[in-house]
Design a protein around this motif. Structure first.
Motif, PDB file in Angstrom:
ATOM      1  N   TRP A 154       0.831  -1.209   0.000  1.00 24.20           N
ATOM      2  CA  TRP A 154       0.000   0.000   0.000  1.00 24.20           C
ATOM      3  C   TRP A 154       0.861   1.254   0.000  1.00 24.20           C
ATOM      4  O   TRP A 154       0.476   2.288  -0.538  1.00 24.20           O
ATOM      5  CB  TRP A 154      -0.954  -0.022   1.192  1.00 24.20           C
ATOM      6  N   VAL A 327     -16.514 -12.016   4.552  1.00 22.15           N
ATOM      7  CA  VAL A 327     -16.371 -11.212   3.331  1.00 22.15           C
ATOM      8  C   VAL A 327     -17.156 -11.822   2.163  1.00 22.15           C
ATOM      9  O   VAL A 327     -17.586 -11.102   1.264  1.00 22.15           O
ATOM     10  CB  VAL A 327     -14.882 -11.043   2.936  1.00 22.15           C
ATOM     11  N   ASN A 347     -11.050  -4.865  -5.023  1.00 19.95           N
ATOM     12  CA  ASN A 347     -10.048  -5.114  -3.997  1.00 19.95           C
ATOM     13  C   ASN A 347     -10.726  -5.298  -2.643  1.00 19.95           C
ATOM     14  O   ASN A 347     -11.599  -4.524  -2.263  1.00 19.95           O
ATOM     15  CB  ASN A 347      -9.079  -3.921  -3.939  1.00 19.95           C
ATOM     16  N   GLY A 348     -10.328  -6.362  -1.932  1.00 17.55           N
ATOM     17  CA  GLY A 348     -10.888  -6.611  -0.610  1.00 17.55           C
ATOM     18  C   GLY A 348     -12.213  -7.340  -0.602  1.00 17.55           C
ATOM     19  O   GLY A 348     -12.791  -7.569   0.459  1.00 17.55           O
TER      20      GLY A 348
END
Length: 628
Positions: A154, A327, A347-348
């Motif tokens: 990141w 998730v 993303n994620g």
């Protein structure tokens, strides 16, 4: 213009290239290609003034603003958005001069600097930085976090955003997609297409190069030559050039026949799904450019798996996540021999988590995971590079897998991954990221899996190795599940796409071009496209009712955005009016001293109010996007 005249560059006693003569004109977008170690990064160092040519002349116009991505990020306490704003050095210089003028109570200088700041877009800089961070995958909450709180990957995204924030004349990007997911790659691609300056781009992502570049500088065999067109154009030109070399003719024909036979077999069983049709087109294109890779140092293949139970692996009504955080909810997937699945999603959203559950690296939070008795998984993820024994050699790593194999056979196998000669006995520690990734892939191929689970397998791999991997995966007879930001790889080796988004795992009815459109619609808040769920059919009456309810629900947020926009415009106008008054030399006469003081005080108040209004505007936009 950047002029290269008979340039030669050496590293120690080794000459990287010589006789390089070409000119890069303003606004051109150049892709730099060539094997690792060919001299691409050295060419960047030459442009940045960090090294000088050993021979020849390099010239560029004076006072060019050259931006590049920093390779290190100190553990700073400043916020992510402030770190990105530091990339606009002209803005920071003006802000420093403004602070000094305020300290000195220099009203005339203040007026000049405020005008210069507005001309330089200083009052919209915060919004520009926020858009960059959002496009590269950061949330609004993360913008305020200190740089030191982010992980290495990141932080590299922050460095990229900082380089893009610079209002540069020349932008140098070395593998900018390495730490990005597919969504961020698509955002960066669109940004670079619009970039008005001169771009020099090192990348091993051919779709990325194709979309952006208009020239290719290719370095090989000690020469650096420029080609007009994008990467596909370069491949075709190079293929034609190599096809004329008789010594390579037979190998070229074998490569063409190999790919053509696969196309014929695949066409015979392919469905009419858009993913399958995309794959046929990708394979046909590979036949055309086969000659361009005839001198590749890589050549390997997956042997046929010994056993192929059906199904290989199955999850039913599985919840996937960490601790209490789910998730992906209620996911079901059955993987059979021959399945070739690409995972898409923001993303994620849970793509890597799903791969980890399938590989047995972590259990599902709920539901069932059933594996066939003879399942043999080949799992690739970036963290596996860290599991290599740094003090041991490539040969040693293979010997641990097969104690009975002869050294000659293992050397021959490693040669297909370009580990040759003394290299097979060297310790892994000093290897580059690309060499370590190739070694992990070599160990994976050697174990002859019947199910491949690949999470970003092309990171650190150069174009030739990516091509070799694509060719090997096309002929692979087992099942494949892959997450990748390399769209060429996805097009070439998958014929089924699944979407991981909104806590669900579901089929994606479309190809990668449709996925790009889906992402764009997501950003606009189009719920119908975001669902991508063909089962969600509603009547026109119900749809009108839903649209009306949605408008009613969003009305307060839309009103807040409009009010914030109006406030920003109001303060901008007041700021311009005050700057006009302060630009009058007469106001600085001694008799107007008190009025000048009041104007400067008022200007300071308006500046603060404008800054707060812009922050409120951004917050209102963010609230609206989240609600949509």
């Amino acid at each position: 213009m950047l002029n290269f005249k008979n340039i030669a560059i050496r590293r120690g006693s080794r000459q990287l290239f010589s006789g390089a003569s070409f000119t890069i004109h303003k606004g051109q977008k150049i892709g730099l290609t060539g094997a690792n170690g060919a001299g691409k990064s050295s060419l960047f160092a030459l442009l940045r003034g960090e090294l000088h040519a050993d021979e020849g002349e390099f010239s560029l116009p004076p006072n060019l603003e050259i931006a590049h991505v920093a390779q290190e990020t100190p553990a700073l306490s400043c916020s992510a958005i402030d770190y990105v704003l530091d990339g606009d050095q002209a803005l920071r210089r003006l802000q420093a001069q403004l602070a000094a003028a305020e300290q000195a109570h220099d009203g005339l200088k203040l007026a000049e600097l405020h005008a210069a700041l507005e001309h330089a877009g200083g009052y919209t800089a915060q919004a520009r930085a926020s858009r960059l961070l959002n496009g590269l995958g950061f949330t609004s909450e993360q913008e305020a976090r200190p740089v030191s709180s982010f992980s290495g990957g990141w932080r590299m995204r922050l460095n990229l955003a900082q380089a893009l924030m610079c209002r540069s004349d020349v932008l140098l990007l070395d593998e900018p997609t390495n730490h990005l997911d597919l969504d961020a790659v698509i955002y960066l691609q669109d940004w670079l297409v619009k970039y008005p300056g001169t771009l020099l781009l090192i990348s091993h992502d051919r779709d990325f190069l194709d979309a952006i570049t208009d020239h290719i500088v290719h370095i090989e065999q000690g020469k650096a030559e420029i080609y007009t067109g994008n990467y596909s154009d370069f491949e075709r030109m190079r293929a034609e050039k190599l096809a004329q070399q008789q010594s390579s003719f037979e190998k070229q024909q074998r490569e063409i026949a190999h790919i053509q036979s696969f196309i014929d077999r695949f066409k015979a069983k392919a469905t009419k799904a858009r993913q399958a049709q995309s794959r046929i087109k990708a394979l046909e294109r590979m036949e055309i450019i086969a000659q361009a890779h005839v001198d590749s140092p890589f050549g390997f293949a997956f042997p046929p798996p010994k056993r192929m139970p059906n199904p290989l692996l199955k999850i039913e009504e599985a919840d996937i996540g960490y601790g209490d955080k789910v998730v992906v909810k209620n996911a079901s997937l059955s993987i059979s021999p021959g399945d070739r699945i690409g995972l898409l999603g923001p993303n994620g959203a849970g793509k890597s988590s799903l791969i980890k559950v399938l590989s047995g690296q972590m259990p599902p939070l709920a539901g069932k995971l059933q594996s066939a008795q003879d399942l043999n998984i080949g799992y690739f993820a970036q963290h596996q590079l860290e599991l290599l024994r740094l003090d041991e050699s490539p040969l040693w790593h293979l010997q641990q897998l097969d104690k009975q194999a002869t050294e000659k056979d293992l050397r021959n196998f490693l040669g297909g991954f370009d580990f040759r000669g003394d290299k097979v006995n060297e310790p892994v520690g000093p290897f580059s990221g690309g060499e370590k990734a190739r070694l992990v892939l070599a160990t994976l191929v050697y174990q002859n899996p019947n199910l491949l689970l690949l999470d970003e397998p092309t990171n650190h791999l150069d174009l030739e190795m990516r091509h070799a991997l694509s060719v090997a995966l096309q002929e692979y007879q087992g099942a494949l599940v892959v997450v990748s930001h390399d769209r060429h790889l996805l097009r070439s080796v998958t014929d089924q796409l699944l979407l991981v988004a909104g806590g669900r795992l579901q089929p994606f009815d479309g190809d990668l071009d449709d996925y790009k459109q889906w992402l764009a619609e997501q950003k606009k808040g189009d719920e119908a496209a975001a669902g991508a769920d063909s089962a969600n059919n509603v009547s026109r009456k119900d749809q009108r009712k839903q649209d009306a309810e949605r408008r009613q629900r969003l009305k307060p947020l839309l009103d807040a955005v409009k009010a914030a926009e109006a406030a920003v415009e109001k303060f901008h106008q007041q700021q311009r009016d005050l700057e006009e008054l302060l630009a009058d030399p007469a106001i600085y006469a001694e008799q107007y001293k008190e009025q000048l003081k009041q104007l400067l005080s008022r200007k300071s108040q308006i500046d603060s109010a404008l800054e707060q209004a812009e922050m409120d505007w951004l917050a209102a936009e963010e609230n609206l996007q989240q609600a949509e």
